[in-house]
Design a protein around this motif. Structure first.
Motif, PDB file in Angstrom:
ATOM      1  N   ARG A 102     -50.971  37.657 -10.163  1.00  0.00           N
ATOM      2  CA  ARG A 102     -50.090  36.559 -10.555  1.00  0.00           C
ATOM      3  C   ARG A 102     -50.196  35.342  -9.647  1.00  0.00           C
ATOM      4  NH1 ARG A 102     -50.514  38.953 -14.341  1.00  0.00           N
ATOM      5  NH2 ARG A 102     -48.970  39.901 -15.738  1.00  0.00           N
ATOM      6  N   GLY A 103     -51.023  35.437  -8.608  1.00  0.00           N
ATOM      7  CA  GLY A 103     -51.185  34.305  -7.712  1.00  0.00           C
ATOM      8  C   GLY A 103     -52.596  34.215  -7.176  1.00  0.00           C
ATOM      9  N   ASP A 134     -51.197  30.185 -15.491  1.00  0.00           N
ATOM     10  CA  ASP A 134     -49.840  30.270 -14.965  1.00  0.00           C
ATOM     11  C   ASP A 134     -49.799  30.866 -13.565  1.00  0.00           C
ATOM     12  OD1 ASP A 134     -48.608  29.189 -17.242  1.00  0.00           O
ATOM     13  OD2 ASP A 134     -48.675  31.126 -18.268  1.00  0.00           O
ATOM     14  N   ILE A 136     -49.472  31.386  -9.658  1.00  0.00           N
ATOM     15  CA  ILE A 136     -48.783  30.817  -8.503  1.00  0.00           C
ATOM     16  C   ILE A 136     -49.856  30.436  -7.480  1.00  0.00           C
ATOM     17  CG2 ILE A 136     -47.174  31.339  -6.615  1.00  0.00           C
ATOM     18  CD1 ILE A 136     -46.166  33.664  -8.584  1.00  0.00           C
ATOM     19  N   GLN A 138     -50.592  30.274  -3.603  1.00  0.00           N
ATOM     20  CA  GLN A 138     -50.089  30.778  -2.328  1.00  0.00           C
ATOM     21  C   GLN A 138     -50.957  30.211  -1.220  1.00  0.00           C
ATOM     22  OE1 GLN A 138     -48.735  34.871  -2.176  1.00  0.00           O
ATOM     23  NE2 GLN A 138     -49.880  35.214  -0.300  1.00  0.00           N
ATOM     24  N   ARG A 158     -46.698  23.701 -10.450  1.00  0.00           N
ATOM     25  CA  ARG A 158     -46.623  25.160 -10.460  1.00  0.00           C
ATOM     26  C   ARG A 158     -45.933  25.622  -9.171  1.00  0.00           C
ATOM     27  NH1 ARG A 158     -51.054  27.444 -11.967  1.00  0.00           N
ATOM     28  NH2 ARG A 158     -52.184  25.561 -12.576  1.00  0.00           N
ATOM     29  N   PRO A 159     -45.444  26.878  -9.123  1.00  0.00           N
ATOM     30  CA  PRO A 159     -44.837  27.376  -7.890  1.00  0.00           C
ATOM     31  C   PRO A 159     -45.861  27.437  -6.758  1.00  0.00           C
ATOM     32  CG  PRO A 159     -44.244  28.768  -9.758  1.00  0.00           C
ATOM     33  CD  PRO A 159     -45.328  27.842 -10.231  1.00  0.00           C
ATOM     34  N   VAL A 160     -45.406  27.083  -5.567  1.00  0.00           N
ATOM     35  CA  VAL A 160     -46.245  27.123  -4.366  1.00  0.00           C
ATOM     36  C   VAL A 160     -45.536  27.990  -3.330  1.00  0.00           C
ATOM     37  CG1 VAL A 160     -47.335  25.799  -2.520  1.00  0.00           C
ATOM     38  CG2 VAL A 160     -47.138  24.811  -4.813  1.00  0.00           C
ATOM     39  N   ILE A 161     -46.187  29.058  -2.904  1.00  0.00           N
ATOM     40  CA  ILE A 161     -45.634  29.935  -1.875  1.00  0.00           C
ATOM     41  C   ILE A 161     -46.227  29.552  -0.523  1.00  0.00           C
ATOM     42  CG2 ILE A 161     -45.478  32.296  -1.010  1.00  0.00           C
ATOM     43  CD1 ILE A 161     -45.644  33.279  -3.892  1.00  0.00           C
ATOM     44  N   ASN A 190     -40.157  23.572  -6.482  1.00  0.00           N
ATOM     45  CA  ASN A 190     -41.245  24.499  -6.814  1.00  0.00           C
ATOM     46  C   ASN A 190     -41.826  25.194  -5.589  1.00  0.00           C
ATOM     47  OD1 ASN A 190     -42.399  21.946  -5.991  1.00  0.00           O
ATOM     48  ND2 ASN A 190     -44.381  22.693  -6.714  1.00  0.00           N
ATOM     49  N   ARG A 225     -35.179  30.615  -3.261  1.00  0.00           N
ATOM     50  CA  ARG A 225     -36.639  30.425  -3.247  1.00  0.00           C
ATOM     51  C   ARG A 225     -37.238  30.964  -1.944  1.00  0.00           C
ATOM     52  NH1 ARG A 225     -37.454  25.452  -2.528  1.00  0.00           N
ATOM     53  NH2 ARG A 225     -35.303  24.692  -2.501  1.00  0.00           N
ATOM     54  N   LEU A 285     -40.349  36.085  -9.697  1.00  0.00           N
ATOM     55  CA  LEU A 285     -41.526  35.247  -9.512  1.00  0.00           C
ATOM     56  C   LEU A 285     -42.795  35.939  -9.970  1.00  0.00           C
ATOM     57  CD1 LEU A 285     -42.394  32.487  -8.254  1.00  0.00           C
ATOM     58  CD2 LEU A 285     -42.691  33.708  -6.100  1.00  0.00           C
TER      59      LEU A 285
END
Length: 288
Positions: A102-103, A134, A136, A138, A158-161, A190, A225, A285
């Motif tokens: 997923r990332g 989609d 993530i 990282q 997009r989400p950023v870890i 995000n 988050r 997430l």
């Protein structure tokens, strides 16, 4: 420690050097850390679900991570992989997604990237490869680079870890400005803070005192988050690697992950936030 809910460990690694060739450009040579070893760790910390992050010594050969995902199963595990953005096809991306990934990770700090312009260029290339997916993003970056890339993160869509407390170092002479800048980055909706590798952040100090004031501030700035990861199996200090030849196996460090969870609980301030950090946010997430 014991909890009344099932923890999710959102940052672990599997190393299988006996089965899969290590990358020639790696910075260290790890020992073996198998899925069975990982499952023992999860039992020790009370985790029922896990995110497995492709470790840098295996490079873009994601087979160790993908094998671990198959063995653990879709109900229990998700992955974060590393790709060559110049070579990754749409079919490759879809295959990774179907396997539970997923990332995608850009481990630029371990790769020695310390200039914001170089990091931005590499992230641009990876972002183009991630287009129409989609996944993530990282990232592991020095904190000053993390801060300099705020606008880049804001516009990624997009989400950023941010791995390992955003690359923060409590021994830094610019700690106050580093924390201030990181808090600003964490204001972005995000951006997700990964509360992992706390021992790295405090330069392996015996106590967590250096983070006792900072961590609660970061958690408050990114409420909802923040995710926790143990960083198991705890590779060695990067500062020791110059003296160690790649033919030598770097020993894993003895880190008490249950004590690390106690610190997270203390910094969370209450049970609700603690559960968000160690279960709810990661599960949402990563689709666990």
């Amino acid at each position: 420690m014991t909890t009344q809910f099932a923890i999710t460990d959102a940052h672990t690694h599997v190393f299988l050097p006996e089965k899969f060739t290590l990358a020639k450009e790696r910075s260290y040579t790890p020992g073996s850390a198998t899925v069975a070893n990982l499952e023992e760790h999860l039992i020790r910390v009370g985790a029922k679900k896990v995110v497995i992050v492709q470790p840098s010594p295996h490079g873009v050969d994601n087979r160790p991570t993908l094998q671990a995902l198959r063995e653990l199963g879709h109900d229990k595990a998700r992955g974060v992989c590393v790709v060559d953005p110049q070579a990754a096809s749409k079919d490759t991306m879809q295959s990774l997604w179907d396997s539970g990934v997923r990332g995608l990770r850009a481990n630029l700090k371990t790769a020695g990237v310390s200039a914001a312009k170089d990091a931005e260029r590499q992230l641009d290339t990876l972002s183009r490869a991630m287009k129409e997916t989609d996944f993530i993003l990282q990232v592991f970056l020095p904190v000053q680079v993390t801060i300099a890339l705020r606008s880049k993160f804001e516009n990624l869509g997009r989400p950023v870890i941010l791995d390992h407390f955003g690359g923060l170092k409590t021994s830094s002479v610019t700690l106050a400005s580093d924390v201030s800048g990181l808090l600003d980055v964490l204001s972005l909706p995000n951006v997700i803070l990964k509360a992992s590798g706390a021992c790295r952040v405090r330069d392996y100090a015996v106590t967590s005192a250096a983070l006792d004031k900072i961590a609660p501030e970061l958690f408050a700035a990114a409420r909802g988050r923040v995710i926790w990861g143990s960083d198991w199996p705890h590779t060695g200090k990067s500062s020791d690697r110059a003296q160690r030849h790649l033919s030598q196996i770097e020993p894993f460090m003895d880190v008490d992950d249950r004590a690390s969870l106690d610190d997270i609980k203390k910094w969370s301030g209450n049970h609700k936030v603690f559960q968000e950090i160690t279960q709810d946010t990661a599960n949402a997430l990563f689709g666990l």
